[in-house]
Enzyme design. Structure first.
Site, mmCIF file in Angstrom:
data_model
loop_
_atom_site.group_PDB
_atom_site.id
_atom_site.type_symbol
_atom_site.label_atom_id
_atom_site.label_comp_id
_atom_site.label_asym_id
_atom_site.label_seq_id
_atom_site.Cartn_x
_atom_site.Cartn_y
_atom_site.Cartn_z
ATOM 1 N N HIS A 75 0.781 -1.093 0.020
ATOM 2 C CA HIS A 75 -0.113 0.016 -0.035
ATOM 3 C C HIS A 75 0.896 1.259 -0.167
ATOM 4 C CE1 HIS A 75 -3.881 -2.170 0.840
ATOM 5 N NE2 HIS A 75 -3.040 -3.012 1.386
ATOM 6 N N ASN A 148 -10.271 -2.668 2.767
ATOM 7 C CA ASN A 148 -10.018 -2.819 1.354
ATOM 8 C C ASN A 148 -11.324 -2.453 0.430
ATOM 9 O OD1 ASN A 148 -7.136 -3.270 1.348
ATOM 10 N ND2 ASN A 148 -7.531 -5.565 1.288
HETATM 11 FE FE1 HDD Z 1 -2.468 -4.826 5.507
HETATM 12 C C1 HDD Z 1 -1.132 -1.863 5.141
HETATM 13 C C2 HDD Z 1 -5.325 -3.584 4.569
HETATM 14 C C3 HDD Z 1 -3.878 -7.935 5.480
HETATM 15 C C4 HDD Z 1 0.135 -6.208 6.983
HETATM 16 N N1 HDD Z 1 -3.030 -3.011 4.910
HETATM 17 C C5 HDD Z 1 -2.430 -1.942 4.678
HETATM 18 C C6 HDD Z 1 -3.030 -0.821 4.324
HETATM 19 C C7 HDD Z 1 -4.345 -1.292 3.960
HETATM 20 C C8 HDD Z 1 -4.234 -2.733 4.484
HETATM 21 C C9 HDD Z 1 -5.510 -0.334 3.725
HETATM 22 C C10 HDD Z 1 -2.623 0.574 4.064
HETATM 23 C C11 HDD Z 1 -2.855 1.459 5.433
HETATM 24 C C12 HDD Z 1 -2.469 2.817 4.823
HETATM 25 O O1 HDD Z 1 -3.140 3.701 4.270
HETATM 26 O O2 HDD Z 1 -1.447 3.290 5.442
HETATM 27 N N2 HDD Z 1 -4.248 -5.721 4.851
HETATM 28 C C13 HDD Z 1 -5.383 -4.867 4.523
HETATM 29 C C14 HDD Z 1 -6.473 -5.621 4.607
HETATM 30 C C15 HDD Z 1 -6.179 -6.815 4.847
HETATM 31 C C16 HDD Z 1 -4.637 -6.914 5.131
HETATM 32 C C17 HDD Z 1 -8.039 -5.386 4.291
HETATM 33 C C18 HDD Z 1 -6.992 -8.222 4.911
HETATM 34 C C19 HDD Z 1 -8.071 -8.423 5.246
HETATM 35 N N3 HDD Z 1 -2.059 -6.778 5.986
HETATM 36 C C20 HDD Z 1 -2.938 -7.919 6.085
HETATM 37 C C21 HDD Z 1 -2.149 -8.716 6.730
HETATM 38 C C22 HDD Z 1 -0.726 -8.501 7.060
HETATM 39 C C23 HDD Z 1 -0.736 -7.152 6.675
HETATM 40 C C24 HDD Z 1 -2.416 -10.329 6.961
HETATM 41 C C25 HDD Z 1 0.422 -8.908 7.772
HETATM 42 C C26 HDD Z 1 0.206 -10.102 8.658
HETATM 43 N N4 HDD Z 1 -0.690 -3.995 5.781
HETATM 44 C C27 HDD Z 1 0.270 -4.666 6.546
HETATM 45 C C28 HDD Z 1 1.361 -3.866 6.955
HETATM 46 C C29 HDD Z 1 0.986 -2.573 6.540
HETATM 47 C C30 HDD Z 1 -0.294 -3.078 5.680
HETATM 48 C C31 HDD Z 1 2.781 -4.438 6.554
HETATM 49 C C32 HDD Z 1 2.067 -1.784 5.362
HETATM 50 C C33 HDD Z 1 1.932 -0.457 5.890
HETATM 51 C C34 HDD Z 1 1.298 -0.441 7.104
HETATM 52 O O3 HDD Z 1 1.068 -1.694 7.374
HETATM 53 O O4 HDD Z 1 0.954 0.635 7.781
HETATM 54 O O5 HDD Z 1 1.839 -3.755 8.226
#
Ligand code: HDD
Length: 690
Positions: A75, A148
């Site tokens: 993202h 999402n």
């Molecule tokens: Fe995630 C970012 C949504 C599963 C780990 N995720 C991130 C963002 C969104 C989502 C909208 C961007 C937030 C922003 O604008 O800063 N992610 C989802 C959704 C998931 C999902 C709807 C499943 C239902 N994500 C998911 C899993 C993991 C992560 C299973 C890890 C185990 N996601 C992350 C992250 C991020 C992220 C690596 C990257 C930047 C951040 O968190 O702040 O931790």
């Protein structure tokens, strides 16, 4: 200016910045010391070496060298805006969450939309899931719904998330492709993960090429819990429903928009908000109890499943309005840190294993990205309610506890003792009974990977099904290893025979492979769910949309102004596209400012088009290839096309005269203009596609 003055090299044609901008504040160093000359470093003689002593140069370069922070691991490309959430229905019957206790109350909000796979500088129209992350600054703490624009996810267990993301991002040896799932690694992984099939159907649908952030739904995905004041709990799924309706573009448009305006989505949101056309979503809740969860066909803790709205209707409880753009992209959009674990009293997590893993990952990633544990001191992340705790120090601490006590319990009394627990107001976890052996296992209730994928497919209109077939065929055509294509076709056979056959045909996969071995047979009894389709739910409205009017000098002023007024009344925009920038003159001599020179304003940037050349100047357009594709693309993308009679030679050159249909209308009077706008409210003339 004296050319011999060694300080004359000031840029801006010799003016100082202050003179050029009329800004009277004085440029200073970070330490606040006024700067006399920001154009020249300190040297030993005008042509001599720069002196180390130049503290002003060193400070400036030092800071510049450290401007970047790591982009988000997923993202990375996103765009944020401020707004508010208004509670429209109180929910004291199901939750003690403070935000839902008072009807009409507004809570400040910040939303960041994003794509998943691409880097920070990638293009907006990648085929990709869109992030829809909402931070609600409630009076009882920040609550983040990190969702999402798709209600399900690729995987069931967080332990697979790094693999999923690795597979979709650039391949590690070559560093490409950028912002695309159309490559071997992604489809290799996906085809080995049957649980991803439902999400893949959504990913290959028009949901992943939205017309703008304003026209997409948002979903919290997981089942969460609502807990009331007596500790009673029910499950909940969160939905954001766009008041603007849903709308997507075609894949061919997406490809062309990426070239014409890679910032298409962020520009759209920026412009809409600045024009006062504030996008709005309703918050809908699907609330269900343990009894429903028990009898539902699938496990409500499985993030690859949704609950059809027909089965659990949505209760609208509030609205989210975005009414302010950021004042600094980095400070707000880049530094905002969403965390799924940011919940408030009255809301609780469920045992969804994906959510449980996320609750670790989001906090953890902020440490890397924002550099320390004090990222809540950054204004965009700070709660807007009072906060008092004993956490202290660390990098960049802006707030430390004051007074003697920095531990608890303490006996320093009210004045010096600091904050105390509040059992009545404080967060309480829902005391769910949990027990079980320590195992690395997937529940059998998670085993059906195809039934909802099929339900999604059969719920689409024929047009949407065609788009899904095309998307699978396009993506898999970029895969080089035949075995991966075949494996995907074998999964599609478990979803829908025709879908699989059509994709196989387009990929040259012959003979059809055997269907993939399935842990559970695909259910054929799940009914069509109309709510899963975009087109079945089209809001008939041209509000917030854009008409591109291809014009030349000598255009008919009456027709143009009539159309423009009608569009204004509709809440839509009218943009002038012409062979040259600057101004064009009408048949009556009045003048219009050109919005886009034709090569910078292809029809893919508009929702509908009007061809309005001057009576004698269609010839000019016939010489411009971009004018011809303006028309042919609009036609191929099933857009509504208005034209005047003198535009016919251009329509002929674009090859559409023989094919003019109900989606094309000749405008010669006020009435026909109104008729044209009425047609445009349907957004696309899909009959043309079939
Ligand atoms: Fe995630 C970012 C949504 C599963 C780990 N995720 C991130 C963002 C969104 C989502 C909208 C961007 C937030 C922003 O604008 O800063 N992610 C989802 C959704 C998931 C999902 C709807 C499943 C239902 N994500 C998911 C899993 C993991 C992560 C299973 C890890 C185990 N996601 C992350 C992250 C991020 C992220 C690596 C990257 C930047 C951040 O968190 O702040 O931790």
């Amino acid at each position: 200016m004296d050319k011999t003055d060694p300080k004359s090299n000031r840029g801006n044609g010799g003016e100082t910045h202050q003179q050029a901008t009329g800004n009277t504040s004085t440029l200073t160093t970070q330490q606040g010391a006024p700067i006399a000359d920001d154009q020249n470093s300190l040297k030993a003689g005008a042509r001599g070496p720069t002196l180390m002593e130049d503290h002003i140069l060193r400070e400036k370069l030092f800071h510049f060298d450290h401007e970047r922070i790591p982009e988000r691991v997923v993202h990375a490309r996103g765009f944020g805006a401020h707004g508010y959430f208004e509670t429209t229905e109180t929910l004291e019957d199901v939750t003690s969450a403070d935000i839902f206790q008072r009807k009409g109350e507004r809570t400040p909000a910040f939303v960041r939309f994003s794509t998943v796979a691409g880097s920070k500088g990638s293009a907006d129209l990648a085929r990709d899931v869109r992030g829809f992350a909402v931070k609600l600054y409630t009076k009882e703490g920040n609550w983040d719904i990190v969702g999402n624009n798709i209600p399900v996810f690729f995987i069931q267990d967080a332990i697979k998330f790094p693999d999923l993301v690795h597979s979709v991002k650039e391949e590690p040896d070559r560093g490409f492709p950028q912002a695309q799932s159309a490559h071997d690694n992604f489809w290799d992984f996906a085809s080995l993960m049957p649980e991803s099939m439902h999400m893949l159907m959504w990913q290959m649908s028009d949901r992943t090429i939205p017309r703008s952030f304003r026209f997409m739904e948002g979903f919290g995905v997981h089942s969460f819990r609502l807990v009331d004041k007596d500790g009673k709990s029910q499950f909940v799924k969160f939905h954001w429903k766009p008041k603007q309706g849903m709308q997507s573009v075609l894949w061919d448009e997406a490809l062309k928009i990426n070239g014409a305006d890679p910032d298409f989505h962020r520009r759209d949101l920026w412009n809409a908000i600045n024009q006062g056309d504030y996008p709005e979503w309703e918050l809908g809740l699907q609330i269900f109890d343990d009894e429903f969860a028990e009898k539902f066909e699938f496990d409500v803790l499985d993030a690859t499943k949704l609950i059809p709205e027909e089965q659990v209707p949505i209760r609208i409880v509030g609205r989210l309005v975005l009414d302010r753009v950021v004042s600094n992209f980095f400070a707000e959009t880049e530094q905002v840190a969403f965390c799924t674990q940011n919940i408030v009293k009255g809301i609780d997590h469920s045992n969804d294993p994906l959510l449980q893993g996320r609750n670790f990952s989001y906090l953890d990633t902020q440490l890397k990205r924002l550099g320390g544990p004090n990222f809540t001191h950054i204004p965009i992340n700070a709660p807007k309610c009072p906060m008092h705790h004993f956490q202290q120090d660390g990098h960049m601490a802006m707030r430390n506890p004051t007074g003697r006590a920095n531990y608890e319990p303490n006996s320093w009394g009210e004045e010096e003792g600091g904050p105390r627990e509040d059992p009545a107001r404080g967060f309480e976890s829902y005391p769910e009974d949990v027990s079980g052996p320590k195992v690395r296992e997937r529940s059998e209730t998670f085993a059906d990977h195809y039934s909802q994928a099929r339900q999604f497919y059969i719920s689409q209109t024929e047009t949407e099904q065609q788009h899904i077939i095309s998307a699978f065929s396009f993506e898999l055509s970029k895969v080089k290893r035949p075995a991966i294509r075949e494996r995907m076709v074998s999964h599609l056979l478990n979803i829908d025979q025709q879908l699989a056959e059509k994709v196989a045909e387009r990929l040259g996969v012959e003979p059809l492979p055997a269907p993939a071995e399935a842990a559970m047979p695909t259910r054929q009894d799940l009914p069509v769910s109309d709510k899963l389709s975009i087109l079945k739910n089209t809001l008939v409205s041209f509000k917030g949309r854009k008409m591109g009017v291809l014009m030349t000098d000598g255009y008919d002023a009456d027709i143009y102004h009539h159309l423009e007024n009608l569009l204004k009344g509709e809440g839509a925009l009218c943009k002038v596209v012409a062979p040259h920038a600057g101004e064009i003159k009408s048949n009556k001599g009045d003048v219009l400012t050109v919005d886009e020179k034709i090569d910078g304003g292809p029809s893919v940037l508009f929702d509908a088009v009007m061809i309005l050349p001057g009576i004698d100047s269609v010839e000019t357009l016939l010489q411009i290839p971009n004018a011809i594709t303006f028309v042919s693309d609009a036609f191929n993308h099933n857009k509504f096309i208005g034209y005047i009679e003198s535009a016919m030679p251009l329509l002929a050159k674009a090859g559409i005269v023989e094919m003019l249909d109900e989606g094309c209308l000749q405008l010669d009077s006020g009435e026909t203009a109104a008729e044209f706008i009425t047609k445009c409210r349907n957004l696309r003339y899909w009959q043309r596609a079939s």
